[in-house]
Design a protein around this motif. Structure first.
Motif, PDB file in Angstrom:
ATOM      1  N   GLY A 285      58.454  36.922 125.904  1.00 55.20           N
ATOM      2  CA  GLY A 285      58.145  38.272 126.322  1.00 55.20           C
ATOM      3  C   GLY A 285      57.151  38.292 127.469  1.00 55.20           C
ATOM      4  N   GLU A 286      57.052  39.449 128.100  1.00 58.87           N
ATOM      5  CA  GLU A 286      56.055  39.666 129.143  1.00 58.87           C
ATOM      6  C   GLU A 286      55.017  40.642 128.610  1.00 58.87           C
ATOM      7  OE1 GLU A 286      57.765  40.816 132.847  1.00 58.87           O
ATOM      8  OE2 GLU A 286      58.540  38.800 133.250  1.00 58.87           O
ATOM      9  N   ALA A 287      53.788  40.484 129.108  1.00 59.64           N
ATOM     10  CA  ALA A 287      52.698  41.304 128.590  1.00 59.64           C
ATOM     11  C   ALA A 287      51.639  41.492 129.666  1.00 59.64           C
ATOM     12  CB  ALA A 287      52.074  40.636 127.367  1.00 59.64           C
ATOM     13  N   VAL A 288      50.784  42.486 129.449  1.00 59.25           N
ATOM     14  CA  VAL A 288      49.641  42.730 130.331  1.00 59.25           C
ATOM     15  C   VAL A 288      48.378  42.240 129.625  1.00 59.25           C
ATOM     16  CG1 VAL A 288      48.245  44.479 131.488  1.00 59.25           C
ATOM     17  CG2 VAL A 288      50.745  44.699 131.433  1.00 59.25           C
ATOM     18  N   VAL A 289      47.582  41.479 130.335  1.00 59.51           N
ATOM     19  CA  VAL A 289      46.353  40.928 129.758  1.00 59.51           C
ATOM     20  C   VAL A 289      45.307  42.027 129.636  1.00 59.51           C
ATOM     21  CG1 VAL A 289      44.470  39.279 130.059  1.00 59.51           C
ATOM     22  CG2 VAL A 289      46.819  38.625 130.638  1.00 59.51           C
ATOM     23  N   ARG A 290      44.707  42.118 128.457  1.00 56.27           N
ATOM     24  CA  ARG A 290      43.646  43.098 128.223  1.00 56.27           C
ATOM     25  C   ARG A 290      42.260  42.492 128.363  1.00 56.27           C
ATOM     26  NH1 ARG A 290      45.770  46.386 122.840  1.00 56.27           N
ATOM     27  NH2 ARG A 290      46.947  47.995 123.967  1.00 56.27           N
ATOM     28  N   GLU A 291      42.117  41.235 127.965  1.00 52.38           N
ATOM     29  CA  GLU A 291      40.788  40.608 127.995  1.00 52.38           C
ATOM     30  C   GLU A 291      40.938  39.091 127.952  1.00 52.38           C
ATOM     31  OE1 GLU A 291      36.608  40.470 125.368  1.00 52.38           O
ATOM     32  OE2 GLU A 291      38.176  41.910 124.863  1.00 52.38           O
ATOM     33  N   VAL A 292      40.033  38.406 128.625  1.00 52.57           N
ATOM     34  CA  VAL A 292      39.888  36.951 128.508  1.00 52.57           C
ATOM     35  C   VAL A 292      38.473  36.686 128.033  1.00 52.57           C
ATOM     36  CG1 VAL A 292      39.926  34.729 129.694  1.00 52.57           C
ATOM     37  CG2 VAL A 292      41.551  36.524 130.354  1.00 52.57           C
ATOM     38  N   LEU A 293      38.330  35.922 126.957  1.00 52.25           N
ATOM     39  CA  LEU A 293      36.998  35.677 126.412  1.00 52.25           C
ATOM     40  C   LEU A 293      36.800  34.202 126.139  1.00 52.25           C
ATOM     41  CD1 LEU A 293      36.948  36.501 122.635  1.00 52.25           C
ATOM     42  CD2 LEU A 293      38.957  37.064 124.004  1.00 52.25           C
ATOM     43  N   ALA A 294      35.547  33.785 126.199  1.00 58.35           N
ATOM     44  CA  ALA A 294      35.202  32.397 125.891  1.00 58.35           C
ATOM     45  C   ALA A 294      35.144  32.211 124.384  1.00 58.35           C
ATOM     46  CB  ALA A 294      33.865  32.041 126.529  1.00 58.35           C
ATOM     47  N   LEU A 295      35.753  31.139 123.906  1.00 52.81           N
ATOM     48  CA  LEU A 295      35.711  30.775 122.502  1.00 52.81           C
ATOM     49  C   LEU A 295      35.115  29.381 122.380  1.00 52.81           C
ATOM     50  CD1 LEU A 295      39.329  31.825 121.469  1.00 52.81           C
ATOM     51  CD2 LEU A 295      37.239  33.136 121.100  1.00 52.81           C
ATOM     52  N   GLU A 296      34.711  29.026 121.181  1.00 52.15           N
ATOM     53  CA  GLU A 296      34.203  27.681 120.962  1.00 52.15           C
ATOM     54  C   GLU A 296      35.335  26.679 121.210  1.00 52.15           C
ATOM     55  OE1 GLU A 296      32.112  24.967 117.453  1.00 52.15           O
ATOM     56  OE2 GLU A 296      32.284  27.145 117.217  1.00 52.15           O
ATOM     57  N   GLY A 297      35.184  25.872 122.233  1.00 50.61           N
ATOM     58  CA  GLY A 297      36.188  24.860 122.557  1.00 50.61           C
ATOM     59  C   GLY A 297      37.395  25.377 123.300  1.00 50.61           C
ATOM     60  N   GLY A 298      37.344  26.589 123.846  1.00 49.66           N
ATOM     61  CA  GLY A 298      38.497  27.092 124.579  1.00 49.66           C
ATOM     62  C   GLY A 298      38.307  28.502 125.084  1.00 49.66           C
ATOM     63  N   PHE A 299      39.431  29.148 125.384  1.00 50.38           N
ATOM     64  CA  PHE A 299      39.429  30.494 125.940  1.00 50.38           C
ATOM     65  C   PHE A 299      40.475  31.327 125.215  1.00 50.38           C
ATOM     66  CE2 PHE A 299      37.926  27.535 129.056  1.00 50.38           C
ATOM     67  CZ  PHE A 299      36.830  28.162 129.609  1.00 50.38           C
ATOM     68  N   GLY A 300      40.148  32.589 124.973  1.00 50.61           N
ATOM     69  CA  GLY A 300      41.064  33.484 124.282  1.00 50.61           C
ATOM     70  C   GLY A 300      41.615  34.530 125.232  1.00 50.61           C
ATOM     71  N   VAL A 301      42.923  34.750 125.174  1.00 54.55           N
ATOM     72  CA  VAL A 301      43.578  35.754 126.002  1.00 54.55           C
ATOM     73  C   VAL A 301      44.216  36.797 125.086  1.00 54.55           C
ATOM     74  CG1 VAL A 301      45.354  36.207 127.738  1.00 54.55           C
ATOM     75  CG2 VAL A 301      44.039  34.071 127.828  1.00 54.55           C
ATOM     76  N   VAL A 302      43.808  38.042 125.267  1.00 59.19           N
ATOM     77  CA  VAL A 302      44.336  39.158 124.484  1.00 59.19           C
ATOM     78  C   VAL A 302      45.282  39.957 125.372  1.00 59.19           C
ATOM     79  CG1 VAL A 302      43.770  41.257 123.207  1.00 59.19           C
ATOM     80  CG2 VAL A 302      42.228  39.282 123.119  1.00 59.19           C
ATOM     81  N   CYS A 303      46.491  40.216 124.881  1.00 57.17           N
ATOM     82  CA  CYS A 303      47.481  40.968 125.641  1.00 57.17           C
ATOM     83  C   CYS A 303      47.866  42.244 124.892  1.00 57.17           C
ATOM     84  CB  CYS A 303      48.733  40.111 125.864  1.00 57.17           C
ATOM     85  SG  CYS A 303      48.441  38.583 126.781  1.00 57.17           S
TER      86      CYS A 303
END
Length: 286
Positions: free
Chosen positions: A16-34
């Motif tokens: 699927g395709e999506a629009v990114v709402r937020e990118v946040l720093a996580l412990e040991g990585g990065f989180g992308v919310v769509c």
């Protein structure tokens, strides 16, 4: 970032395709919310089915999605997004939005507002879906075979047997085309009317009966699906299987195959702990 993440995995979607709402720093990585996703996240309250993995593609660059979590944030913006076990409220809490967080090892940079492509690892999803369908059906078969051990009327499952699976389960783990469930046979269960008298001696017969029931249900090639009460990740979802004897259904947030025949050859094994306080059920299909 208002509104729950919409999810398409209940219908079996893998892309699927999506629009990114937020990118946040996580412990040991990065989180992308769509705003929407086909990815199934691990549930932080009952982590039986592992998360989907796959690829997020942004600006023609592919990023491995190594995990997928549930996140929640107050709608008024009074606190940042909480993820997984760090979520301080129950699902459905008034004034909170719920999201799927795609975990990347690499920093994708600023993506908020951009359109991305999401692709789930289909082989992994299918294996976990088979394992989860297997787990749900094995629980119903176990309920049927343990029905004579109830001395009081107990809450029934969808097929009418006392719901030992839901009343006694303490842990469930899904893997590719397999599952392991643990059940506590303690005082609480005895008060509800379950008697373990003769269980150890009768266990081989119970195991054989569970396998026979499973073989029959698989031979039916009955339809399996997920019914969702809404499009968001916060909505309740139900496992449904149209067996000849009636529809089997249960609350379930996972993914499933589309027909019982896809499970193929199944083997269920039961093991009672030395002190008789725990029953372990292991299921595998090929």
């Amino acid at each position: 970032m208002h509104g729950n993440t919409l999810v398409t995995f209940p219908s079996g979607a893998l892309t699927g395709e999506a629009v990114v709402r937020e990118v946040l720093a996580l412990e040991g990585g990065f989180g992308v919310v769509c705003d929407t996703t086909p990815f199934h996240p691990v549930d932080h309250t009952w982590p039986d089915q592992p998360a989907d993995r796959g690829v997020l593609t942004a600006r023609s660059e592919a990023y491995a999605v190594e995990d997928c979590l549930i996140g929640a944030a107050p709608r008024d913006g009074s606190a940042p997004l909480a993820v997984g076990p760090g979520i301080p409220v129950r699902r459905g809490e008034e004034g909170w939005d719920w999201h799927v967080v795609h975990v990347l090892a690499a920093d994708p940079g600023p993506l908020t507002g951009e359109r991305v492509r999401l692709d789930v690892d289909a082989e992994r999803r299918y294996g976990l879906s088979a394992g989860h369908t297997l787990c749900e059906l094995a629980g119903l078969a176990l309920n049927r075979m343990l029905a004579p051990h109830w001395t009081k009327e107990a809450k029934p499952d969808a097929l009418g047997a006392p719901d030992f699976d839901k009343l006694a389960i303490t842990d469930s783990r899904i893997s590719a085309r397999a599952s392991v469930d643990h059940y506590r046979l303690g005082k609480s269960l005895r008060r509800k009317g379950f008697s373990a008298e003769g269980l150890a001696a009768g266990l081989p017969g119970i195991e054989a009966g569970v396998n026979t029931l499973m073989a029959g249900w698989i031979a039916e090639d009955a339809p399996v699906g997920v019914a969702a009460e809404g499009p968001g990740i916060d909505a309740l979802r139900h496992f449904r299987c149209g067996l000849a004897e009636g529809e089997a259904s249960a609350l379930c947030g996972g993914t499933h195959v589309t027909r019982t025949g896809e499970l193929g050859q199944v083997r269920i094994t039961l093991e009672l702990s030395g002190d008789g306080s725990e029953l372990r059920m292991e299921a595998a299909c090929s």
